[in-house]
Design an enzyme around this catalytic site. Structure first.
Site, short mmCIF file in Angstrom:
data_model
loop_
_atom_site.label_atom_id
_atom_site.label_comp_id
_atom_site.label_asym_id
_atom_site.label_seq_id
_atom_site.Cartn_x
_atom_site.Cartn_y
_atom_site.Cartn_z
N LYS A 113 0.83 -1.21 0.00
CA LYS A 113 0.00 0.00 0.00
C LYS A 113 0.86 1.25 0.00
O LYS A 113 0.48 2.26 -0.57
CB LYS A 113 -0.98 0.00 1.18
CG LYS A 113 -2.04 -1.07 1.03
CD LYS A 113 -3.33 -0.77 1.74
CE LYS A 113 -4.35 -1.83 1.36
NZ LYS A 113 -5.62 -1.73 2.01
N LYS A 195 -3.97 -10.04 -6.16
CA LYS A 195 -5.24 -10.26 -5.44
C LYS A 195 -6.34 -9.35 -5.99
O LYS A 195 -6.08 -8.19 -6.30
CB LYS A 195 -5.00 -9.93 -3.96
CG LYS A 195 -6.11 -10.31 -3.03
CD LYS A 195 -5.91 -9.71 -1.64
CE LYS A 195 -6.33 -8.26 -1.58
NZ LYS A 195 -7.01 -7.82 -0.36
N LYS A 198 -10.89 -4.38 -3.78
CA LYS A 198 -11.94 -3.40 -4.05
C LYS A 198 -11.37 -2.01 -4.32
O LYS A 198 -12.05 -1.16 -4.88
CB LYS A 198 -12.97 -3.37 -2.92
CG LYS A 198 -12.44 -3.03 -1.55
CD LYS A 198 -13.60 -2.82 -0.58
CE LYS A 198 -13.55 -3.70 0.65
NZ LYS A 198 -12.57 -3.26 1.66
P1 ATP Z 1 -8.70 -2.97 0.08
O1 ATP Z 1 -8.63 -3.18 -1.38
O2 ATP Z 1 -9.37 -1.69 0.48
O3 ATP Z 1 -7.42 -3.22 0.81
P2 ATP Z 1 -9.86 -5.55 0.32
O4 ATP Z 1 -10.70 -5.76 -0.87
O5 ATP Z 1 -8.56 -6.24 0.41
O6 ATP Z 1 -9.71 -4.02 0.61
P3 ATP Z 1 -10.72 -5.86 3.09
O7 ATP Z 1 -11.78 -5.04 3.67
O8 ATP Z 1 -9.34 -5.47 3.44
O9 ATP Z 1 -10.82 -5.95 1.51
O10 ATP Z 1 -10.97 -7.39 3.43
C1 ATP Z 1 -12.12 -7.93 3.97
C2 ATP Z 1 -11.97 -9.43 3.99
O11 ATP Z 1 -12.02 -9.94 2.66
C3 ATP Z 1 -10.65 -9.92 4.59
O12 ATP Z 1 -10.88 -11.07 5.36
C4 ATP Z 1 -9.83 -10.28 3.39
O13 ATP Z 1 -8.87 -11.27 3.66
C5 ATP Z 1 -10.90 -10.79 2.43
N1 ATP Z 1 -10.49 -10.62 1.04
C6 ATP Z 1 -10.20 -9.45 0.43
N2 ATP Z 1 -9.86 -9.65 -0.85
C7 ATP Z 1 -9.92 -10.99 -1.06
C8 ATP Z 1 -9.66 -11.83 -2.19
N3 ATP Z 1 -9.29 -11.32 -3.34
N4 ATP Z 1 -9.83 -13.16 -2.05
C9 ATP Z 1 -10.23 -13.69 -0.86
N5 ATP Z 1 -10.47 -12.96 0.23
C10 ATP Z 1 -10.32 -11.62 0.16
#
Ligand code: ATP
Ligand code: LTN
Length: 331
Positions: A113, A195, A198
């Site tokens: 990040k 990964k 969002k």
């Molecule tokens: P950001 O992009 O803002 O960092 P994020 O999409 O990674 O956000 P978080 O709110 O950080 O989402 O994560 C919420 C939950 O979803 C966490 O348990 C995280 O491990 C899971 N998660 C996020 N992205 C994935 C993915 N691509 N595959 C599986 N699990 C995910």
């Protein structure tokens, strides 16, 4: 017998993706009957990346509505907003004082990040995992269901719990991650070695839980694959492998069944049938989501009752911590 405790959180940093659903929300729902579950919308984590206040407010209620739309029942689980329970910030400060700089420097999420951030880095992004440890340890959680990307943060939480316990006597439960073997890392549709996230700047990289049928079909059609041309489950075809994973989780079919079904057929057929699978899986979630969003009074009732329940659990732990470290009780 007392139920074991579960804690997890999702950031309101944007609309949720199918990665969030498959890696997290879907699993949260499964745990509700067997465990005492606490699910939080972690708005204090979200502000470690600059947020537009109006959007943060909207996204916070959106995540709450999505929690319930994906099956979390506020009568079974404690559903709340992190900033409503000040004990999170308070314990976080205490834990900061027993966290080593070197440990935080090694966190891959921080490294990634901070690479993306063009502005001056804020200290909150660096201490983010400490706040996460506070979230978990306040509730004496035994288990933390998360996606694979959170494993390293969970290790820090365990480490801080153990360090505090050995310095001051047994206080915290040492939490264990619950990471599914399958679907814990859904990849970007545009870059299948990264990964799905969002906060990706490319909207084609992810499918949102609230995407329309057309958007879902279009994004899957555009998903990056390879020139091999046959549906196989191998690391040489990361794009197809990711699409098979999504199919399997949402359709309930095994990887072998999927490969058999599409053998001899091209990517076009596979992709259009996958789009149907995703659309069918999201349809009931989207209907419920809309109902919750249209009922702001109910949402407010859920998060205010949730905050009361969470607060009393959290205060109990914080009181113990303050006493053990030598803070004078207010009386
Ligand atoms: P950001 O992009 O803002 O960092 P994020 O999409 O990674 O956000 P978080 O709110 O950080 O989402 O994560 C919420 C939950 O979803 C966490 O348990 C995280 O491990 C899971 N998660 C996020 N992205 C994935 C993915 N691509 N595959 C599986 N699990 C995910
Ligand atoms: N760091 C997590 C979100 C998060 C969390 C938590 C997850 C904050 N606090 C406590 C589990 C338990 C993320 O970025 N996905």
């Amino acid at each position: 017998m007392e139920k074991k405790i579960v804690f997890s959180g999702v950031q309101p940093s944007g609309a949720l993706t199918i990665g969030n659903y498959i890696g997290a929300l879907r699993n949260f729902t499964e745990l509700q009957d067997e465990y005492d579950c606490n699910y939080c919308v972690v708005d204090m984590h979200a502000i470690t990346i600059p947020q537009v206040p109006k959007n943060l407010r909207k996204n916070t209620l959106d995540v709450l509505a999505m929690y319930m739309a994906s099956g979390i029942d506020p009568d079974k689980s404690t559903l709340f907003i992190q900033s409503h329970v000040p004990a999170h910030a308070e314990l976080s400060w205490v834990l900061n004082t027993i966290t080593y700089m070197g440990q935080l420097n090694r966190m891959t999420q921080f490294k990634e990040k901070s690479k993306k951030s063009d502005e001056n880095l804020n200290a909150g992004l660096f201490t983010y995992p400490v706040l996460m440890a506070a979230d978990i340890l306040l509730y004496q959680a035994d288990f933390v269901p998360v996606g694979e990307d959170q494993k390293q943060h969970l290790e820090l939480s365990r480490d801080l719990a153990e360090r505090f316990n050995s310095r001051y006597s047994d206080t915290f439960t040492v939490p264990e991650p619950l990471i599914k073997e399958f679907g814990a890392r859904i990849m970007s549709l545009q870059d299948p070695v990264a990964k799905m996230s969002k906060s990706d700047s490319d909207t084609n990289a992810y499918i949102l839980l609230q995407d329309s049928k057309d958007q879902i079909a279009r994004k899957i059609k555009r998903a990056v694959t390879d020139c091999i041309g046959s549906v196989n489950y191998t690391d040489e075809q990361p794009g197809i492998k990711n699409l098979i994973n999504i199919h399997s989780v949402l359709s309930g079919m095994s990887v072998d069944e999927i490969i058999k079904l599409y053998s001899g057929k091209g990517y076009g057929v596979f992709k259009s049938e996958l789009a149907e699978v995703v659309i069918d899986a999201l349809d009931p979630i989207q209907t419920r989501y809309q109902q919750y969003l249209d009922n702001k009074d109910f949402l407010e009732k859920v998060y205010s009752e949730g905050a009361n329940k969470a607060e009393s659990k959290a205060r109990k732990t914080l009181r113990k911590v303050y006493k053990k470290i030598g803070f004078v009780p207010r009386g």
